[in-house]
Write a protein that holds these residues in place. Structure first.
Motif, PDB file in Angstrom:
ATOM      1  N   ARG A 193       0.832  -1.212   0.000  1.00 16.00           N
ATOM      2  CA  ARG A 193       0.000   0.000   0.000  1.00 16.00           C
ATOM      3  C   ARG A 193       0.860   1.253   0.000  1.00 16.00           C
ATOM      4  O   ARG A 193       0.544   2.233  -0.688  1.00 16.00           O
ATOM      5  CB  ARG A 193      -0.936  -0.008   1.207  1.00 16.00           C
ATOM      6  N   SER A 194       1.942   1.215   0.767  1.00 15.44           N
ATOM      7  CA  SER A 194       2.848   2.370   0.804  1.00 15.44           C
ATOM      8  C   SER A 194       3.521   2.582  -0.543  1.00 15.44           C
ATOM      9  O   SER A 194       3.691   3.722  -1.006  1.00 15.44           O
ATOM     10  CB  SER A 194       3.908   2.171   1.891  1.00 15.44           C
ATOM     11  N   ASP A 200       1.361   6.748  -6.778  1.00 16.00           N
ATOM     12  CA  ASP A 200       0.151   7.475  -7.161  1.00 16.00           C
ATOM     13  C   ASP A 200       0.178   8.929  -6.715  1.00 16.00           C
ATOM     14  O   ASP A 200      -0.357   9.807  -7.394  1.00 16.00           O
ATOM     15  CB  ASP A 200      -1.093   6.792  -6.572  1.00 16.00           C
ATOM     16  N   SER A 201       0.796   9.199  -5.567  1.00 17.39           N
ATOM     17  CA  SER A 201       0.824  10.562  -5.031  1.00 17.39           C
ATOM     18  C   SER A 201       1.838  11.458  -5.727  1.00 17.39           C
ATOM     19  O   SER A 201       1.764  12.687  -5.628  1.00 17.39           O
ATOM     20  CB  SER A 201       1.143  10.522  -3.529  1.00 17.39           C
ATOM     21  N   ASN A 237       5.642   0.439 -10.053  1.00 14.10           N
ATOM     22  CA  ASN A 237       4.607   0.153  -9.046  1.00 14.10           C
ATOM     23  C   ASN A 237       3.194   0.255  -9.582  1.00 14.10           C
ATOM     24  O   ASN A 237       2.269   0.633  -8.857  1.00 14.10           O
ATOM     25  CB  ASN A 237       4.771   1.084  -7.834  1.00 14.10           C
ATOM     26  N   ASN A 238       3.005  -0.071 -10.862  1.00 15.85           N
ATOM     27  CA  ASN A 238       1.638  -0.084 -11.392  1.00 15.85           C
ATOM     28  C   ASN A 238       0.901  -1.300 -10.807  1.00 15.85           C
ATOM     29  O   ASN A 238       1.512  -2.199 -10.233  1.00 15.85           O
ATOM     30  CB  ASN A 238       1.649  -0.094 -12.931  1.00 15.85           C
ATOM     31  N   PRO A 239      -0.429  -1.346 -10.916  1.00 14.70           N
ATOM     32  CA  PRO A 239      -1.196  -2.422 -10.276  1.00 14.70           C
ATOM     33  C   PRO A 239      -0.764  -3.835 -10.655  1.00 14.70           C
ATOM     34  O   PRO A 239      -0.822  -4.744  -9.824  1.00 14.70           O
ATOM     35  CB  PRO A 239      -2.635  -2.141 -10.755  1.00 14.70           C
ATOM     36  N   ILE A 242       2.411  -4.521  -8.679  1.00 16.55           N
ATOM     37  CA  ILE A 242       2.064  -4.677  -7.268  1.00 16.55           C
ATOM     38  C   ILE A 242       1.437  -6.048  -7.022  1.00 16.55           C
ATOM     39  O   ILE A 242       1.721  -6.717  -6.020  1.00 16.55           O
ATOM     40  CB  ILE A 242       1.092  -3.567  -6.818  1.00 16.55           C
ATOM     41  N   ASN A 243       0.607  -6.502  -7.966  1.00 22.58           N
ATOM     42  CA  ASN A 243      -0.014  -7.815  -7.829  1.00 22.58           C
ATOM     43  C   ASN A 243       1.036  -8.917  -7.894  1.00 22.58           C
ATOM     44  O   ASN A 243       0.925  -9.933  -7.205  1.00 22.58           O
ATOM     45  CB  ASN A 243      -1.078  -8.013  -8.909  1.00 22.58           C
TER      46      ASN A 243
END
Length: 330
Positions: A193-194, A200-201, A237-239, A242-243
């Motif tokens: 999540r971090s 994203d931020s 770190n795209n979805p 991350i998955n």
């Protein structure tokens, strides 16, 4: 009465202090929220602007109804299928220095899995089974029948399952500081999540800007360095990535007992100065012994050995292939 008056005075002072601290903390939180909001907007605008500056390379093949990008260079009789380490932003460009050393004698096919480089992303779970199935579908689309499998880092995990699933295709495996299925510590919980929040931020973009260009001291030409940074800002770190990290522990767990076939030539380049895992070289020695033609070559350098040792890797690989017996067709 005097004591009562003093208590009231102290109470008023404490109340003022509390209000002051509340205002200070509220101001700091407001400034932090504003800062993150500005970073988010800057990141969105910059990401869209940078998309236009990325130069296309390679070609697309259709895999599972999506586009997977592959780069094919060289025209040698023997083919190398080259796979990236986990999180490598642009595999085709990341391997460029090594590719240039190999293509005079070999046909090199770099596959960018879903979520990497210029390939599409996917919602399909990033299990080893799904990942190697998609890679193999790309290989089939390209009409490759027999090839040497070469890869960096996480490829060492996926390749053991890949060879088991497609034993009549892979002629040899070459690992570049590749993962070993039974390596310890791979069940650790990652701050996913971090990591997603940082990307994203826009804070990840800021951290990259502050830390400087990671490719600056390497032998890439300036244009390639720029493209690597641009693509990294797009895909890190795209979805889908991350998955893949989400499944890292279970993928290792499911493969910990897997070994290479005895008749499969295995050449391993391993980082000799790995300070985080003192068993790194012994683990690779053990894996090399699984093959009757196994060989381990320790090299001092960063985890991305092909960034600095690309000439040595290419030379050692060519010498090894010239001496061994490639796995025959079944």
């Amino acid at each position: 009465m005097a004591d009562t008056a003093e208590l009231k005075t102290d109470g008023r002072r404490n109340g003022k202090r509390r209000k002051l601290w509340v205002r200070i903390i509220g101001g700091l939180l407001g400034a932090l929220v504003l800062f993150i909001g500005i970073m988010f907007i800057v990141n969105v605008i910059s990401t869209k602007a940078e998309q236009k500056r990325i130069d296309a390379y390679g070609q697309y093949v259709q895999v599972d109804g999506k586009k997977m990008n592959v780069l094919i260079q060289g025209s040698g009789e023997q083919t190398i299928v080259l796979l990236p380490g986990q999180g490598t932003a642009s595999p085709a460009l990341d391997f460029k220095l090594l590719i240039d050393e190999l293509i005079p004698e070999y046909k090199v096919v770099v596959i960018e899995p879903f979520g990497y480089g210029l390939s599409d992303r996917t919602d399909k779970e990033r299990t080893t089974e799904n990942i190697i199935g998609e890679i193999h579908e790309a290989v089939q689309q390209l009409g490759l029948k027999r090839y040497i499998l070469m890869g960096h880092s996480i490829t060492g995990l996926y390749s053991v399952s890949y060879v088991k699933a497609y034993p009549d295709e892979v002629q040899a495996f070459v690992g570049i500081d590749s993962s070993v299925p039974n390596q310890p510590g791979m069940d650790a919980k990652l701050p996913l999540r971090s990591m997603k929040f940082l990307q994203d931020s826009g804070l990840m973009r800021l951290l990259k800007a502050v830390s400087g260009n990671p490719y600056k001291s390497l032998d890439f030409d300036e244009h390639t360095k720029e493209q690597l940074n641009l693509i990294s800002n797009q895909v890190s770190n795209n979805p889908t990535m991350i998955n893949e990290l989400k499944h890292l522990g279970s993928n290792f767990k499911n493969a910990e007992q897997l070994t290479y076939p005895k008749d499969l030539p295995v050449l391993l380049f391993a980082q000799s100065n790995n300070e985080h895992n003192k068993q790194w070289i012994p683990l690779h020695e053990e894996q090399a012994k699984q093959s009757s033609q196994g060989k381990l070559i320790p090299m001092e350098g960063p985890h991305y050995l092909h960034h600095t040792k690309y000439k040595e890797i290419a030379a050692e690989f060519k010498e090894y292939i010239a001496k061994i017996q490639l796995k025959p067709a079944q």
